[in-house]
Design a protein around this motif. Structure first.
Motif, PDB file in Angstrom:
ATOM      1  N   ASP A 224       0.848  -1.184   0.000  1.00 24.80           N
ATOM      2  CA  ASP A 224       0.000   0.000   0.000  1.00 24.80           C
ATOM      3  C   ASP A 224       0.884   1.233   0.000  1.00 24.80           C
ATOM      4  O   ASP A 224       1.997   1.198   0.483  1.00 24.80           O
ATOM      5  CB  ASP A 224      -0.873  -0.003   1.245  1.00 24.80           C
ATOM      6  CG  ASP A 224      -1.883   1.113   1.222  1.00 24.80           C
ATOM      7  OD1 ASP A 224      -2.999   0.857   0.756  1.00 24.80           O
ATOM      8  OD2 ASP A 224      -1.560   2.214   1.664  1.00 24.80           O
ATOM      9  N   HIS A 225       0.362   2.327  -0.531  1.00 26.29           N
ATOM     10  CA  HIS A 225       1.198   3.507  -0.700  1.00 26.29           C
ATOM     11  C   HIS A 225       0.468   4.753  -0.254  1.00 26.29           C
ATOM     12  O   HIS A 225      -0.553   5.112  -0.790  1.00 26.29           O
ATOM     13  CB  HIS A 225       1.613   3.649  -2.157  1.00 26.29           C
ATOM     14  CG  HIS A 225       2.317   2.441  -2.632  1.00 26.29           C
ATOM     15  ND1 HIS A 225       3.619   2.184  -2.342  1.00 26.29           N
ATOM     16  CD2 HIS A 225       1.878   1.377  -3.325  1.00 26.29           C
ATOM     17  CE1 HIS A 225       3.984   1.034  -2.867  1.00 26.29           C
ATOM     18  NE2 HIS A 225       2.931   0.518  -3.469  1.00 26.29           N
TER      19      HIS A 225
ATOM     20  N   ARG B  23       9.189   2.621  -0.411  1.00 34.10           N
ATOM     21  CA  ARG B  23       7.828   2.578   0.091  1.00 34.10           C
ATOM     22  C   ARG B  23       7.424   1.215   0.622  1.00 34.10           C
ATOM     23  O   ARG B  23       6.259   0.925   0.755  1.00 34.10           O
ATOM     24  CB  ARG B  23       6.854   2.957  -1.030  1.00 34.10           C
ATOM     25  CG  ARG B  23       7.002   4.383  -1.473  1.00 34.10           C
ATOM     26  CD  ARG B  23       6.017   4.663  -2.590  1.00 34.10           C
ATOM     27  NE  ARG B  23       6.076   6.040  -2.998  1.00 34.10           N
ATOM     28  CZ  ARG B  23       5.355   7.003  -2.444  1.00 34.10           C
ATOM     29  NH1 ARG B  23       4.569   6.731  -1.450  1.00 34.10           N
ATOM     30  NH2 ARG B  23       5.443   8.231  -2.871  1.00 34.10           N
ATOM     31  N   GLY B  24       8.354   0.319   0.902  1.00 35.78           N
ATOM     32  CA  GLY B  24       7.992  -1.028   1.322  1.00 35.78           C
ATOM     33  C   GLY B  24       7.432  -1.083   2.727  1.00 35.78           C
ATOM     34  O   GLY B  24       7.543  -0.160   3.518  1.00 35.78           O
TER      35      GLY B  24
ATOM     36  N   GLU C 231      -3.611  -3.305  -2.005  1.00 38.08           N
ATOM     37  CA  GLU C 231      -2.507  -4.125  -2.484  1.00 38.08           C
ATOM     38  C   GLU C 231      -2.104  -3.685  -3.880  1.00 38.08           C
ATOM     39  O   GLU C 231      -2.950  -3.341  -4.699  1.00 38.08           O
ATOM     40  CB  GLU C 231      -2.902  -5.604  -2.521  1.00 38.08           C
ATOM     41  CG  GLU C 231      -3.056  -6.242  -1.146  1.00 38.08           C
ATOM     42  CD  GLU C 231      -1.723  -6.570  -0.504  1.00 38.08           C
ATOM     43  OE1 GLU C 231      -0.685  -6.385  -1.166  1.00 38.08           O
ATOM     44  OE2 GLU C 231      -1.729  -7.015   0.662  1.00 38.08           O
ATOM     45  N   GLY C 232      -0.808  -3.723  -4.165  1.00 38.46           N
ATOM     46  CA  GLY C 232      -0.330  -3.387  -5.496  1.00 38.46           C
ATOM     47  C   GLY C 232       0.992  -2.657  -5.452  1.00 38.46           C
ATOM     48  O   GLY C 232       1.629  -2.547  -4.407  1.00 38.46           O
ATOM     49  N   MET C 233       1.413  -2.149  -6.594  1.00 36.37           N
ATOM     50  CA  MET C 233       2.643  -1.368  -6.676  1.00 36.37           C
ATOM     51  C   MET C 233       2.354  -0.087  -7.447  1.00 36.37           C
ATOM     52  O   MET C 233       1.462  -0.033  -8.294  1.00 36.37           O
ATOM     53  CB  MET C 233       3.757  -2.150  -7.372  1.00 36.37           C
ATOM     54  CG  MET C 233       3.506  -2.466  -8.835  1.00 36.37           C
ATOM     55  SD  MET C 233       4.918  -3.284  -9.614  1.00 36.37           S
ATOM     56  CE  MET C 233       4.939  -4.823  -8.709  1.00 36.37           C
ATOM     57  N   THR C 234       3.103   0.952  -7.111  1.00 40.35           N
ATOM     58  CA  THR C 234       2.922   2.198  -7.847  1.00 40.35           C
ATOM     59  C   THR C 234       3.475   2.040  -9.264  1.00 40.35           C
ATOM     60  O   THR C 234       4.311   1.177  -9.542  1.00 40.35           O
ATOM     61  CB  THR C 234       3.649   3.363  -7.171  1.00 40.35           C
ATOM     62  OG1 THR C 234       5.064   3.136  -7.235  1.00 40.35           O
ATOM     63  CG2 THR C 234       3.216   3.544  -5.735  1.00 40.35           C
ATOM     64  N   LEU C 235       3.002   2.918 -10.154  1.00 35.80           N
ATOM     65  CA  LEU C 235       3.531   2.892 -11.518  1.00 35.80           C
ATOM     66  C   LEU C 235       5.007   3.235 -11.525  1.00 35.80           C
ATOM     67  O   LEU C 235       5.739   2.818 -12.427  1.00 35.80           O
ATOM     68  CB  LEU C 235       2.752   3.865 -12.410  1.00 35.80           C
ATOM     69  CG  LEU C 235       1.289   3.527 -12.665  1.00 35.80           C
ATOM     70  CD1 LEU C 235       0.756   4.366 -13.813  1.00 35.80           C
ATOM     71  CD2 LEU C 235       1.077   2.054 -12.950  1.00 35.80           C
TER      72      LEU C 235
ATOM     73  N   ASN D  21       1.873   8.236  -7.165  1.00 34.12           N
ATOM     74  CA  ASN D  21       0.547   8.394  -6.587  1.00 34.12           C
ATOM     75  C   ASN D  21      -0.499   7.559  -7.321  1.00 34.12           C
ATOM     76  O   ASN D  21      -1.704   7.780  -7.156  1.00 34.12           O
ATOM     77  CB  ASN D  21       0.125   9.862  -6.603  1.00 34.12           C
ATOM     78  CG  ASN D  21       0.869  10.675  -5.559  1.00 34.12           C
ATOM     79  OD1 ASN D  21       1.277  10.143  -4.522  1.00 34.12           O
ATOM     80  ND2 ASN D  21       1.070  11.953  -5.828  1.00 34.12           N
ATOM     81  N   LEU D  22      -0.036   6.621  -8.141  1.00 35.55           N
ATOM     82  CA  LEU D  22      -0.924   5.751  -8.922  1.00 35.55           C
ATOM     83  C   LEU D  22      -0.534   4.305  -8.648  1.00 35.55           C
ATOM     84  O   LEU D  22       0.598   3.909  -8.925  1.00 35.55           O
ATOM     85  CB  LEU D  22      -0.814   6.059 -10.412  1.00 35.55           C
ATOM     86  CG  LEU D  22      -1.088   7.519 -10.807  1.00 35.55           C
ATOM     87  CD1 LEU D  22      -0.697   7.755 -12.262  1.00 35.55           C
ATOM     88  CD2 LEU D  22      -2.550   7.866 -10.589  1.00 35.55           C
ATOM     89  N   VAL D  23      -1.456   3.530  -8.099  1.00 29.94           N
ATOM     90  CA  VAL D  23      -1.170   2.148  -7.735  1.00 29.94           C
ATOM     91  C   VAL D  23      -1.851   1.201  -8.719  1.00 29.94           C
ATOM     92  O   VAL D  23      -3.058   1.321  -8.967  1.00 29.94           O
ATOM     93  CB  VAL D  23      -1.630   1.844  -6.305  1.00 29.94           C
ATOM     94  CG1 VAL D  23      -1.489   0.353  -5.997  1.00 29.94           C
ATOM     95  CG2 VAL D  23      -0.817   2.644  -5.302  1.00 29.94           C
ATOM     96  N   LEU D  24      -1.064   0.295  -9.273  1.00 30.37           N
ATOM     97  CA  LEU D  24      -1.593  -0.759 -10.132  1.00 30.37           C
ATOM     98  C   LEU D  24      -2.049  -1.898  -9.225  1.00 30.37           C
ATOM     99  O   LEU D  24      -1.235  -2.595  -8.617  1.00 30.37           O
ATOM    100  CB  LEU D  24      -0.518  -1.231 -11.108  1.00 30.37           C
ATOM    101  CG  LEU D  24      -0.910  -2.310 -12.123  1.00 30.37           C
ATOM    102  CD1 LEU D  24      -2.081  -1.839 -12.975  1.00 30.37           C
ATOM    103  CD2 LEU D  24       0.287  -2.657 -13.003  1.00 30.37           C
ATOM    104  N   SER D  25      -3.362  -2.054  -9.093  1.00 29.38           N
ATOM    105  CA  SER D  25      -3.934  -3.020  -8.150  1.00 29.38           C
ATOM    106  C   SER D  25      -5.033  -3.802  -8.837  1.00 29.38           C
ATOM    107  O   SER D  25      -6.052  -3.233  -9.258  1.00 29.38           O
ATOM    108  CB  SER D  25      -4.497  -2.282  -6.924  1.00 29.38           C
ATOM    109  OG  SER D  25      -5.119  -3.175  -6.030  1.00 29.38           O
TER     110      SER D  25
END
Length: 349
Positions: free
Chosen positions: A2-3, A12-13, A127-131, A216-220
């Motif tokens: 999460d971010h 950001r881990g 859940e996911g990772m940022t772009l 500021n964009l998470v691929l989830s």
């Protein structure tokens, strides 16, 4: 992962250990050790059951964030260092309006209250990772991000707060940055483009995000979730789009930059078709918005360098300036004649 937070420089881990304290403008500090000790019992009331496990997440320059593990799921606990409860409530109203308009936004908070003197919210973890973290980024994901910005711009919501860049755009001479680094180039670009940009910005105002960039964009789960809404308000949408495009064009690899920027603009236009000379003016708007962005961050960095006892937050800004703002803007200046071609537009800025 999460971010939350707005610094793209620090990792950001989940296992990031923040600095012991984050200083607040209101004379108080967020004591991370105390929060970690007190949060489980505080959150047990909201979540029920056994006390949750609370660990540190990355904290941005304006907030402190913690991962909450509970039998009912994962959550993010966020303490706002600078802002008041009314600001957070306005964020939530904007997010809900955008959700209704089809924007993929962060989950609604399940708790919002003052705690230890700070506005504090609890929301489900994304859940996911940022772009930014998705190094093998595909054009489809960037196009999807462009669609999200287009949907934001189509949302009929105009929060009653000042646009973050309003004063800088209205009176760019008032930005008190030093003459170091790329400042002369930025000031020259702003003065040259100011009359035309002011005219365009006045004609095209609506809801803007103001910080729409990869971290500021998470691929989830095959969708793009938009974070960091604290600067969302009414403002010039061409500036908002152009600043987002700048962040894409500033990556080191020119081919990746061009493909990403074109895909982003294509996604945006699919949701929000332009009128008039919009596309022809986009390269100039990219240079102008990037110059404003750069000078504001240089102003903060210059103040930090001069300070006898800079705060933790100011030092983070300085790191952000040196690691991202200066190299990104310098690359754009070096490529200024290439920007229009990168966007597949005939006229250069």
């Amino acid at each position: 992962m999460d971010h939350d937070g707005d610094s793209p420089i620090v990792s950001r881990g989940k296992d990031v250990t923040p600095l012991p304290r984050t200083r607040s403008r209101r004379g108080r500090v967020i004591d991370f050790a105390a929060i970690l000790a007190e949060a489980p019992s505080f959150l047990q009331t909201a979540l029920g059951g056994e006390p949750p496990e609370v660990t540190s997440l990355h904290s941005g320059v304006s907030s402190a964030n913690f991962l909450v593990s509970h039998s009912t799921g994962l959550y993010v606990l966020r303490l706002e260092a600078f802002r008041e409860m009314a600001d957070i409530e306005l964020d939530i109203a904007v997010i809900e309006a955008c959700r209704q308009a089809g924007v993929s936004v962060i989950p609604s908070p399940i708790m919002l209250e003052e705690w230890n003197g700070f506005p504090t919210l609890l929301r489900p973890y994304v859940e996911g990772m940022t772009l930014k973290e998705a190094r093998a980024l595909d054009a489809a994901s960037v196009r999807a991000a462009g669609r999200e910005l287009g949907r934001i711009h189509a949302t009929p919501q105009h929060p009653n707060r000042e646009w973050f860049y309003e004063r800088a755009v209205t009176e760019p001479g008032g930005i008190r940055s030093s003459g170091l680094d790329a400042a002369p180039a930025a000031r020259h670009a702003i003065m040259r483009l100011q009359p035309k940009m002011q005219e365009l910005f006045d004609a095209g105002r609506g809801l803007v995000h103001s910080d729409f960039k990869a971290d500021n964009l998470v691929l989830s789960q095959d969708r793009i979730v938009v974070l960091d809404w604290e600067k969302a308000t009414a403002g010039p949408q061409l500036f908002d789009l152009a600043l987002a495009v700048f962040h894409l064009l500033a990556v080191e690899d020119r081919k990746i930059a061009s493909i990403g920027a074109r895909a982003f603009v294509a996604g945006y236009l699919g949701e929000n078709p332009p009128g008039g000379e919009f596309l022809a003016d986009l390269p100039s708007a990219v240079l102008y918005s990037a110059s404003i962005f750069y000078l504001i961050d240089l102003e903060i960095a210059s103040r930090t360098v001069r300070a006898r006892d800079p705060s933790t937050i100011d030092l983070r800004h300085l790191l952000y300036y040196r690691s991202y703002c200066l190299p990104a803007y310098s690359r754009l200046i070096e490529r200024s004649s290439w920007v229009a071609r990168a966007l597949n537009i005939g006229s250069a800025p």
